[in-house]
Scaffold this motif. Structure first.
Motif, PDB file in Angstrom:
ATOM      1  N   ASP A  37     -10.314  -1.683 -10.129  1.00 43.16           N
ATOM      2  CA  ASP A  37      -9.939  -2.831  -9.299  1.00 43.16           C
ATOM      3  C   ASP A  37      -9.950  -2.466  -7.819  1.00 43.16           C
ATOM      4  O   ASP A  37     -10.435  -3.234  -6.980  1.00 43.16           O
ATOM      5  N   ASP A  96      -5.121  -3.530  -2.995  1.00 46.32           N
ATOM      6  CA  ASP A  96      -4.592  -3.061  -4.282  1.00 46.32           C
ATOM      7  C   ASP A  96      -3.504  -1.988  -4.103  1.00 46.32           C
ATOM      8  O   ASP A  96      -3.343  -1.131  -4.964  1.00 46.32           O
ATOM      9  N   HIS A 125      -2.029  -7.583  -5.557  1.00 44.96           N
ATOM     10  CA  HIS A 125      -1.519  -8.427  -6.655  1.00 44.96           C
ATOM     11  C   HIS A 125      -0.334  -7.791  -7.386  1.00 44.96           C
ATOM     12  O   HIS A 125       0.060  -8.282  -8.444  1.00 44.96           O
ATOM     13  N   HIS A 126       0.219  -6.691  -6.864  1.00 47.03           N
ATOM     14  CA  HIS A 126       1.358  -6.055  -7.528  1.00 47.03           C
ATOM     15  C   HIS A 126       2.656  -6.837  -7.256  1.00 47.03           C
ATOM     16  O   HIS A 126       2.948  -7.173  -6.114  1.00 47.03           O
ATOM     17  N   THR A 145      -6.685  -7.421  -7.747  1.00 51.75           N
ATOM     18  CA  THR A 145      -6.992  -7.638  -6.333  1.00 51.75           C
ATOM     19  C   THR A 145      -8.417  -8.182  -6.201  1.00 51.75           C
ATOM     20  O   THR A 145      -8.708  -8.963  -5.307  1.00 51.75           O
ATOM     21  N   ASP A 175      -9.035  -4.206 -14.544  1.00 52.02           N
ATOM     22  CA  ASP A 175      -7.600  -4.502 -14.548  1.00 52.02           C
ATOM     23  C   ASP A 175      -7.163  -5.391 -15.716  1.00 52.02           C
ATOM     24  O   ASP A 175      -5.978  -5.471 -16.010  1.00 52.02           O
TER      25      ASP A 175
HETATM   26 MN    MN Z   1      -5.140  -3.749  -9.384  1.00 56.30          MN
END
Ligand code: MN
Length: 345
Positions: A37, A96, A125-126, A145, A175
């Protein structure tokens, strides 16, 4: 295709692409132990920048895994442990990265860099993102991401060429475990549909990522699989181990254990899996633990011997001979299970 998304706002996404358009030099960063990712999202942005005639640098803390080298520009990175983030003429873009300490080190905190003219964009995107950027474009509902990057580019009306499409598709593939993990949504498939229309060949990506195991690695996994033991109620615990000599005999690399413990979790009824790897010269054993939802947590067992991680995936190190580690881990797991079993839930 019209897409309505609440987070991040259209306004934030517009702001990000405007800042990117205005900057002459982009310096792109991502997290350490770089994965599909991170690579996919970085490469798509790098390609966009090159097409706009920007000066683009991609800085990583360790080399990218060879299996991703089929992607365009995949070797165009600079490896650095630390970087001096002090050039106001450069735009710093983190992809990311849940926080600023997970990859190339050296980014001062938001407060410390206030007024020095540098600008940091954080695209991620965490769910636990620390919002360390001056502009934060973070969407935990995004599978990856790369999916978020697709949305950014699409919203900006920037062309996604076939190279960029391949990178983004690969990032999403990585991912989502090939579009099957619980983070896969209908929006993920909207993105994938668009990427396929831009020339991505799914079989090519699958071959590169999944049908690319070395012979040495396959032999090593064979050795590990031949040793699997199981025990406990419904035989739900499983364990295997690798000696130093196994790597030599199989002509395998240390990194070939990546993903191996997951194989144990594919066995019927297995709810907890352990892989032990011997490092004889250091007198250590590396422990990898996996567990399913609704059984003893992997991190509970890891904590019992000084390791760490998440509910379903954890690990640590034991300083002892592997023969001792085998019985040690088994005892700790049995104890954790007894406690879990007798607890009020
Ligand atoms: Mn990721």
């Amino acid at each position: 295709m019209k897409i309505d998304i609440l987070s991040p706002s259209q306004e934030t996404m517009k702001r990000v692409t405007q800042i990117l358009a205005d900057a002459r030099t982009w310096r792109i960063f991502c997290h350490a132990k770089i994965d599909g990712d991170a690579i996919g999202s970085c490469l798509a942005l790098l390609c966009a920048g090159l097409r706009f005639g920007k000066r683009v640098f991609w800085v990583v803390s360790d080399p990218a895994p060879p299996s991703y080298m089929f992607l365009a520009h995949s070797s165009d990175y600079i490896v650095m442990d630390e970087f001096k983030f002090d050039n106001p003429d450069e735009l710093y873009v983190f992809l990311d990265s849940a926080n600023e300490n997970r990859g190339v080190r050296g980014l001062p905190s938001r407060l410390d860099r206030k007024g020095d003219g540098t600008l940091v964009i954080n695209i991620d995107h965490h769910g636990d993102n620390s919002m360390f950027g001056d502009v934060n474009c973070v969407d935990p509902s995004s599978s990856s991401t790369s999916e978020l990057m697709w949305r950014l580019l699409t919203n900006a009306g920037w062309t996604i060429d076939s190279d960029m499409a391949e990178s983004l598709y690969t990032g999403i593939f990585a991912d989502t475990g090939g579009f099957v993990f619980s983070n896969t949504t209908s929006m993920t498939h909207v993105a994938l549909a668009d990427l396929l229309s831009r020339g991505v060949k799914p079989a090519k990506i699958e071959a590169a990522l999944r049908k690319n195991r070395s012979l040495g690695c396959t032999r090593l996994w064979g050795i590990a699989c031949s040793r699997i033991v199981s025990w406990g109620p419904d035989e739900q615990f499983s364990m295997t181990w690798l000696f130093d000599d196994d790597f030599k005999n199989a002509a395998a690399l240390r990194s070939d254990t990546e993903g191996l413990v997951g194989q144990l979790m594919m066995i019927q009824n297995i709810r907890f899996a352990v892989l032990l790897t011997e490092y004889k010269d250091k007198g250590e054993v590396k422990v990898s633990l996996r567990s399913r939802d609704g059984t003893v947590s992997a991190v509970t067992v890891a904590h019992s011997f000084g390791g760490g991680g998440h509910e379903r995936a954890s690990g640590g190190t034991l300083k002892m001979p592997i023969e001792k580690a085998i019985s040690e881990i088994r005892e700790r797991l049995d104890k954790a299970y007894d406690e879990w079993n007798s607890a009020d839930r």
